[in-house]
Design an enzyme around this catalytic site. Structure first.
Site, PDB file in Angstrom:
ATOM      1  N   CYS A 130     -37.901  17.975  19.437  1.00 21.83           N
ATOM      2  CA  CYS A 130     -38.874  19.049  19.132  1.00 21.83           C
ATOM      3  C   CYS A 130     -39.022  20.021  18.068  1.00 21.83           C
ATOM      4  O   CYS A 130     -40.142  20.144  17.444  1.00 21.83           O
ATOM      5  CB  CYS A 130     -38.822  19.770  20.363  1.00 21.83           C
ATOM      6  SG  CYS A 130     -37.234  20.287  20.739  1.00 21.83           S
ATOM      7  N   HIS A 243     -40.445  27.110  20.846  1.00 16.18           N
ATOM      8  CA  HIS A 243     -39.494  27.255  19.556  1.00 16.18           C
ATOM      9  C   HIS A 243     -40.196  27.778  18.317  1.00 16.18           C
ATOM     10  O   HIS A 243     -41.288  27.873  18.201  1.00 16.18           O
ATOM     11  CB  HIS A 243     -38.988  25.946  18.974  1.00 16.18           C
ATOM     12  CG  HIS A 243     -37.992  25.050  19.641  1.00 16.18           C
ATOM     13  ND1 HIS A 243     -37.678  25.584  20.881  1.00 16.18           N
ATOM     14  CD2 HIS A 243     -37.678  23.668  19.846  1.00 16.18           C
ATOM     15  CE1 HIS A 243     -36.812  24.750  21.478  1.00 16.18           C
ATOM     16  NE2 HIS A 243     -36.888  23.464  20.877  1.00 16.18           N
TER      17      HIS A 243
END
Ligand code: A2P
Length: 336
Positions: A130, A243
């Site tokens: 990710c 994130h």
């Protein structure tokens, strides 16, 4: 009932698997049947996808009969064991785990960047880490403006990357701390609420942890630049599901102008520029949560090094960082 695909979701009760189930109804390819798979603990539970309820089955070797596409999000060991069986049964496997990412025979795909690396004979396609996806969504479009030599990146990674139990741990610890009770670490080995720490993957002798190693190697593979210098510092922060990344890109020659970077990023699929200096408004993980696009801002040239340019990016770890990217891969593969 004869039209459409039979889709298996391995890890259907997990953080990424749940998002895949939710997104299945939104894609262009028709879904005839969903096979939600998880551990024996979850067998018999009910999940909803494409407007219907489906019963979770325990993952086993015979689960892939007649399956057209199998999404794997239950960890690398499950992928290593069962993805080859799914392929044998005739399925296309889209794997969210790290099991096959660096296998030279398996394409590692972010469709906006390297869909061309998927060929008809590939039956397993890997979804990148990710942090690598979110980094490259911001950086890859800049290749149109000059040759990139080096990437320096510090990540601020959400709890979701460690799964549903880690998200629950952040919630519970926040409640505990606010109520004056001590935080009880379980998934992570130190408190995540009101804290941050070096990413919870093992550190090797060179001082880099497993997550940082993935960002280095996967970035090089996705961009097709095995000599690219990538220096990451990966940090876990008390954020639920997006994130953030502070990125400096060094070019071989002078860095492009801020205006040209803004223009290129505004034209890049899957990217939204959030860069309002007057209002001091830039990407945040909260704004990125639930969004398909990776948000990019803080676009600025380095005042000391004419070759360098810095950015700040936020992306939903469960969507573009995992489930959405997986669905986009299946879509690109099935339409190609
Ligand atoms: P279960 O909920 O039954 O444990 P997350 O990444 O959010 O932690 O989710 C992990 C997913 O992988 C869950 O759906 C989990 O199912 C599944 N899983 C974990 N271990 C196994 C296993 N041994 N066999 C099949 N699925 C598993």
């Amino acid at each position: 009932m004869s039209e459409g695909l039979k889709v298996a979701v391995v890890g259907a009760t997990g953080a990424v698997g749940s998002e895949i189930l939710r997104l299945l109804g939104d894609r262009w390819f028709p879904v005839r049947e969903v096979v939600p798979l998880a551990s024996a603990r979850s067998a018999g539970k009910s999940v909803v996808a494409v407007g219907r309820e489906w019963t979770v089955q325990p993952l086993g070797p015979s689960c892939f009969d007649g399956v057209d596409v199998a999404f794997f999000s239950a960890g690398a060991s499950r992928s290593k064991e069962y993805a080859p069986l799914a392929v044998e049964a005739g399925a296309l496997v889209v794997d969210n785990s790290s099991a096959f990412r660096m296998d030279p025979d398996v394409p590692l795909i972010v469709p906006e960047i390297n869909a061309h690396a998927m060929l008809p004979h590939h039956r397993i396609i890997a979804v990148p880490n990710c942090s690598a996806i979110i980094l490259l969504m911001a950086v890859a479009p800049l290749r149109a403006l000059g040759r990139i030599r080096r990437i320096l990146v510090s990540t601020y990674q959400s709890a979701s990357g460690a799964g549903a139990a880690a998200m629950e741990e952040l919630r519970t610890q926040a409640e505990d701390v606010l109520a004056g009770r001590p935080a009880q670490p379980c998934v992570f080995d130190q408190p995540i609420a009101f804290n941050l720490f070096s990413h919870n993957t093992p550190i090797s002798d060179d001082g880099f942890n497993g997550e940082e190693r993935k960002v280095i190697e996967e970035s090089q593979k996705i961009l097709g630049m095995p000599d690219l210098w990538v220096t990451p510092t990966c940090i876990r922060v008390p954020v639920m599901r997006a994130h953030s990344e502070s990125i400096t890109v060094e070019f071989e020659g002078d860095a492009p102008s801020e205006e040209s970077v803004r223009r290129v990023l505004e034209g890049a699929a899957g990217v939204r520029v959030v860069d309002d200096r007057a209002a001091n408004r830039f990407p945040t993980p909260l704004e990125a949560s639930g969004q398909d696009d990776v948000l990019v801002g803080r676009i600025r040239r380095d005042p000391f090094d004419p070759r360098s340019l810095s950015l700040f990016a936020c992306g939903d770890q469960l969507l573009k960082g995992a489930a959405l990217n997986a669905l986009q891969i299946a879509e690109a593969r099935l339409s190609g």
